[in-house]
Design a protein around this motif. Structure first.
Motif, PDB file in Angstrom:
ATOM      1  N   GLN A 225      34.773 -79.597  -7.428  1.00 19.29           N
ATOM      2  CA  GLN A 225      34.101 -80.574  -6.573  1.00 19.29           C
ATOM      3  C   GLN A 225      32.678 -80.116  -6.275  1.00 19.29           C
ATOM      4  O   GLN A 225      32.450 -78.975  -5.878  1.00 19.29           O
ATOM      5  N   LEU A 226      31.721 -81.021  -6.442  1.00 19.59           N
ATOM      6  CA  LEU A 226      30.316 -80.721  -6.158  1.00 19.59           C
ATOM      7  C   LEU A 226      29.849 -81.302  -4.831  1.00 19.59           C
ATOM      8  O   LEU A 226      29.016 -80.713  -4.139  1.00 19.59           O
ATOM      9  N   MET A 227      30.379 -82.478  -4.486  1.00 21.92           N
ATOM     10  CA  MET A 227      29.981 -83.171  -3.257  1.00 21.92           C
ATOM     11  C   MET A 227      31.233 -83.454  -2.430  1.00 21.92           C
ATOM     12  O   MET A 227      32.287 -83.769  -2.989  1.00 21.92           O
ATOM     13  N   PRO A 228      31.174 -83.350  -1.100  1.00 17.42           N
ATOM     14  CA  PRO A 228      30.027 -82.916  -0.293  1.00 17.42           C
ATOM     15  C   PRO A 228      29.866 -81.394  -0.228  1.00 17.42           C
ATOM     16  O   PRO A 228      28.782 -80.896  -0.014  1.00 17.42           O
ATOM     17  N   THR A 229      31.002 -80.680  -0.440  1.00 17.89           N
ATOM     18  CA  THR A 229      30.953 -79.212  -0.403  1.00 17.89           C
ATOM     19  C   THR A 229      31.457 -78.673  -1.727  1.00 17.89           C
ATOM     20  O   THR A 229      32.557 -79.039  -2.155  1.00 17.89           O
ATOM     21  N   PRO A 230      30.686 -77.834  -2.403  1.00 17.19           N
ATOM     22  CA  PRO A 230      31.162 -77.277  -3.679  1.00 17.19           C
ATOM     23  C   PRO A 230      32.416 -76.426  -3.483  1.00 17.19           C
ATOM     24  O   PRO A 230      32.432 -75.517  -2.653  1.00 17.19           O
ATOM     25  N   LYS A 231      33.452 -76.742  -4.230  1.00 19.66           N
ATOM     26  CA  LYS A 231      34.669 -75.935  -4.190  1.00 19.66           C
ATOM     27  C   LYS A 231      35.524 -76.257  -5.404  1.00 19.66           C
ATOM     28  O   LYS A 231      35.391 -77.332  -6.015  1.00 19.66           O
ATOM     29  N   LEU A 232      36.401 -75.335  -5.759  1.00 17.54           N
ATOM     30  CA  LEU A 232      37.315 -75.524  -6.873  1.00 17.54           C
ATOM     31  C   LEU A 232      38.582 -76.180  -6.338  1.00 17.54           C
ATOM     32  O   LEU A 232      39.314 -75.580  -5.549  1.00 17.54           O
ATOM     33  N   GLU A 233      38.832 -77.420  -6.745  1.00 18.81           N
ATOM     34  CA  GLU A 233      39.990 -78.151  -6.231  1.00 18.81           C
ATOM     35  C   GLU A 233      41.270 -77.763  -6.954  1.00 18.81           C
ATOM     36  O   GLU A 233      42.343 -77.717  -6.349  1.00 18.81           O
ATOM     37  N   ASN A 275      22.637 -80.996 -17.146  1.00 20.50           N
ATOM     38  CA  ASN A 275      22.198 -82.046 -18.064  1.00 20.50           C
ATOM     39  C   ASN A 275      23.377 -82.982 -18.324  1.00 20.50           C
ATOM     40  O   ASN A 275      24.117 -82.815 -19.292  1.00 20.50           O
ATOM     41  N   PRO A 276      23.615 -83.972 -17.440  1.00 18.64           N
ATOM     42  CA  PRO A 276      24.795 -84.849 -17.576  1.00 18.64           C
ATOM     43  C   PRO A 276      24.887 -85.540 -18.918  1.00 18.64           C
ATOM     44  O   PRO A 276      25.968 -85.878 -19.379  1.00 18.64           O
ATOM     45  N   ALA A 277      23.757 -85.760 -19.585  1.00 17.66           N
ATOM     46  CA  ALA A 277      23.789 -86.453 -20.873  1.00 17.66           C
ATOM     47  C   ALA A 277      24.529 -85.652 -21.923  1.00 17.66           C
ATOM     48  O   ALA A 277      25.076 -86.207 -22.882  1.00 17.66           O
ATOM     49  N   ARG A 278      24.591 -84.313 -21.759  1.00 16.37           N
ATOM     50  CA  ARG A 278      25.258 -83.461 -22.750  1.00 16.37           C
ATOM     51  C   ARG A 278      26.729 -83.244 -22.434  1.00 16.37           C
ATOM     52  O   ARG A 278      27.492 -82.815 -23.291  1.00 16.37           O
ATOM     53  N   LEU A 279      27.122 -83.518 -21.174  1.00 14.21           N
ATOM     54  CA  LEU A 279      28.478 -83.167 -20.754  1.00 14.21           C
ATOM     55  C   LEU A 279      29.547 -83.921 -21.535  1.00 14.21           C
ATOM     56  O   LEU A 279      30.611 -83.386 -21.836  1.00 14.21           O
ATOM     57  N   ASP A 280      29.278 -85.202 -21.833  1.00 19.45           N
ATOM     58  CA  ASP A 280      30.302 -86.042 -22.464  1.00 19.45           C
ATOM     59  C   ASP A 280      30.342 -85.908 -23.969  1.00 19.45           C
ATOM     60  O   ASP A 280      31.179 -86.529 -24.618  1.00 19.45           O
ATOM     61  N   HIS A 281      29.443 -85.176 -24.568  1.00 16.40           N
ATOM     62  CA  HIS A 281      29.300 -85.234 -26.016  1.00 16.40           C
ATOM     63  C   HIS A 281      29.944 -84.069 -26.755  1.00 16.40           C
ATOM     64  O   HIS A 281      30.731 -84.266 -27.657  1.00 16.40           O
ATOM     65  N   VAL A 303      33.929 -83.139 -18.214  1.00 16.21           N
ATOM     66  CA  VAL A 303      33.791 -84.576 -17.966  1.00 16.21           C
ATOM     67  C   VAL A 303      33.223 -84.762 -16.562  1.00 16.21           C
ATOM     68  O   VAL A 303      33.825 -84.306 -15.589  1.00 16.21           O
ATOM     69  N   PRO A 304      32.077 -85.420 -16.424  1.00 13.33           N
ATOM     70  CA  PRO A 304      31.505 -85.630 -15.089  1.00 13.33           C
ATOM     71  C   PRO A 304      32.186 -86.793 -14.365  1.00 13.33           C
ATOM     72  O   PRO A 304      32.535 -87.803 -14.974  1.00 13.33           O
ATOM     73  N   LYS A 311      26.050 -90.809  -7.963  1.00 15.46           N
ATOM     74  CA  LYS A 311      25.894 -89.370  -7.768  1.00 15.46           C
ATOM     75  C   LYS A 311      27.047 -88.610  -8.425  1.00 15.46           C
ATOM     76  O   LYS A 311      28.179 -89.088  -8.460  1.00 15.46           O
ATOM     77  N   LEU A 312      26.730 -87.434  -8.934  1.00 13.62           N
ATOM     78  CA  LEU A 312      27.736 -86.602  -9.573  1.00 13.62           C
ATOM     79  C   LEU A 312      28.592 -85.947  -8.489  1.00 13.62           C
ATOM     80  O   LEU A 312      28.105 -85.147  -7.687  1.00 13.62           O
TER      81      LEU A 312
END
Length: 549
Positions: A225-233, A275-281, A303-304, A311-312
């Protein structure tokens, strides 16, 4: 009277809905006990239509009353048998004995012309006990922690209690319609609760399957998780075999995975994530430092997850250990390089040696002339350099693909023992000490000359890695179905930039080295269908050559 007809009709509707729901569940799950429950409800529907509605004058007739009891007891026994199938236990015969005894008791009360209340008591008592038992059984055996299980259990219990009060309230005209309405409501309530239980059970089973797949997958699955608090879910347990850290340690420190990234790869990883454009490729490969300080290669597919505002919010992905694949790629690359060198050697080496032979011959001729006597030292130096160049070309030619090995059945230990005097002499010249520990190993198909060359190259490399002296150890041993030859030195170790390119021709750290010794070793190992593994640190380096038997 209209209220009575309405209550009977509602009771019939409740029973029909139970049949429809159980039929749907049978079609969906194909469980036998649904068939028993459907048959039980069909018998209850027949009782509603012909007896409860007043269509038949069964109250004063011994035959029809016995038929009423038979349908009721039969419906209850069939439902009980289906429930035993549901819990996976054999039917307790006491139910049949009790139903038979109470049926006969009801018939006897009817023959004795006792009041209708007493004649109904055996049947309603059995129905009440059955309903309460069904409720307790479902609450005890359903492996669910939810309200739907309680709704189903208490629905049967209240249905059973309502059956017990029937003989005492059936003569109350004002309560009779309400009694049937309550019964129809309880039937509908039980049917809907059963449907909820199976929907929830199906969801839990699917969740368990998905969790089982995630937790037993070789690859590590995560959600960060990046938003609202970064943490590993979430991160799957396989991360422990990959990194040496448990999932709990990752949950406790949200930045642990980032801290494990190899320093030289962190910038590239940071640009990839941002670079979100590269994440899916395409997947991204980078190195991690395990808890035991070993370095591994991993491949990440990410996968974003975006919110409605674009927002990511999170990243979901898979981390795969590709260290073995990277090793195979390096082996394939090294073999390709050696093949290239071999092709080059086969095509140009002879063309180089021919003019060199001519030059060397003329130098020897000129050395014998008196007018060049003052330049003897220079001529000897030129001849020595030509001989050195010729030896390099000879080694170069040894890596050609066209070379054929002369395999013979022999023992690796015998080859080592025959070379020990030469190895000892080289060690003394280098102020080093050589020891050997040769275990009992089987004979193999080997090319003795190539194995001698391989061993001497490794020994010379080890001695040259200890310029101030040290101990070199040569060992042989068995590891499962492999014969292992190891050569260990106590040098400073191999730098990372050299270690990652071992076997590459002309790569050397020596001032006068050719960079062809180790490539030749790899070529010899390849021809013997063996592989070379290297373990290095600041305490020394060990080469393991693993021969297949």
């Amino acid at each position: 009277m209209n209220y009575f007809i309405l209550s009977i009709f509602s009771s019939i509707i409740g029973t029909v809905l139970m049949i429809l729901i159980y039929t749907y569940l049978y079609a969906a799950y194909r469980e036998r006990y649904f068939g028993f429950w459907i048959l039980s409800c069909l018998l209850l529907l027949l009782r509603n239509i012909f007896f409860d509605s007043g269509m038949l004058d069964w109250v004063q007739s011994l035959g029809w009353f016995s038929c009423f009891q038979g349908i009721t007891f039969g419906a209850l026994l069939i439902f009980v048998q289906g429930t035993y199938l549901f819990v996976g236990k054999p039917v307790n015969r006491r139910w049949l004995y009790a139903a038979t005894g109470l049926f006969l008791l009801g018939c006897m009360f009817s023959i004795m012309h006792l009041p209708f209340v007493y004649r109904l008591l055996p049947c309603t008592f059995f129905g009440g006990i059955t309903g309460i038992w069904l409720g307790i059984t479902f609450m005890r055996h359903l492996q669910l922690r939810s309200i739907s299980k309680l709704l189903l259990g208490y629905g049967f219990i209240f249905w059973g209690i309502h059956s017990l009060d029937m003989p005492f309230l059936i003569d109350e005209a004002w309560f009779l319609p309400w009694g049937y309405l309550i019964e129809s409501f309880l039937r509908l309530f039980v049917a809907i609760a059963t449907l909820l239980v199976y929907f929830e059970k199906d969801l839990i089973n699917k969740e368990a399957i998905y969790r089982l797949l995630a937790e037993n997958a070789v690859d590590s699955i995560y959600r960060y998780q990046l938003m609202p608090t970064p943490k590993l879910e979430y991160i799957s347990p396989s991360i422990y075999s990959c990194t040496g850290y448990t999932p709990k340690e990752f949950y406790a420190d949200a930045n642990l995975l980032l801290n494990l990234i190899y320093p030289e790869d962190f910038t590239m990883f940071y640009h990839f994530i941002n670079n979100p454009a590269r994440l899916d490729h395409s997947p991204h490969s980078f190195r991690l430092t395990r808890k035991d300080k070993n370095t591994i290669w991993v491949e990440q597919t990410c996968v974003p997850i975006y919110g409605k505002d674009g927002k990511l919010l999170a990243l979901e992905g898979i981390i795969r250990d590709i260290t073995s694949r990277k090793s195979l790629e390096q082996i394939a690359l090294r073999a390709d390089r050696l093949n290239t060198v071999g092709e080059m050697a086969a095509s140009v080496a002879h063309e180089i040696r021919n003019p060199m032979t001519t030059v060397r011959g003329y130098l020897q001729l000129l050395m014998n002339k008196k007018e060049f006597s003052l330049y003897l030292d220079q001529f000897e130096l030129m001849i020595q350099e030509l001989d050195r160049t010729n030896s390099i070309i000879r080694e170069y030619l040894c890596m050609a693909r066209e070379k054929r090995s002369d395999f013979k059945k022999c023992c690796l230990n015998s080859i080592i023992k025959s070379l020990m005097p030469l190895i000892q002499a080289e060690a003394i010249a280098s102020a080093a000490d050589v020891t050997h520990n040769l275990a009992e190993i089987p004979e193999q198909q080997l090319d003795e000359n190539e194995i001698r060359q391989l061993l001497l190259n490794l020994v010379r490399n080890g001695l040259e890695a200890m310029p101030t002296g040290g101990r070199l150890n040569i060992c042989t041993f068995m590891d499962k179905d492999k014969v292992i030859l190891s050569v260990s030195d106590k040098g400073p170790g191999i730098p990372d930039h050299i270690l990652n390119n071992l076997g590459k021709p002309f790569l050397t750290t020596k001032d006068n080295g050719t960079g062809l010794g180790l490539p030749m070793c790899y070529r010899i190992a390849q021809r013997h269908q063996a592989d070379i593994q290297v373990k290095t640190s600041n305490q020394g380096t060990t080469f393991f050559i693993r021969f297949s038997i």
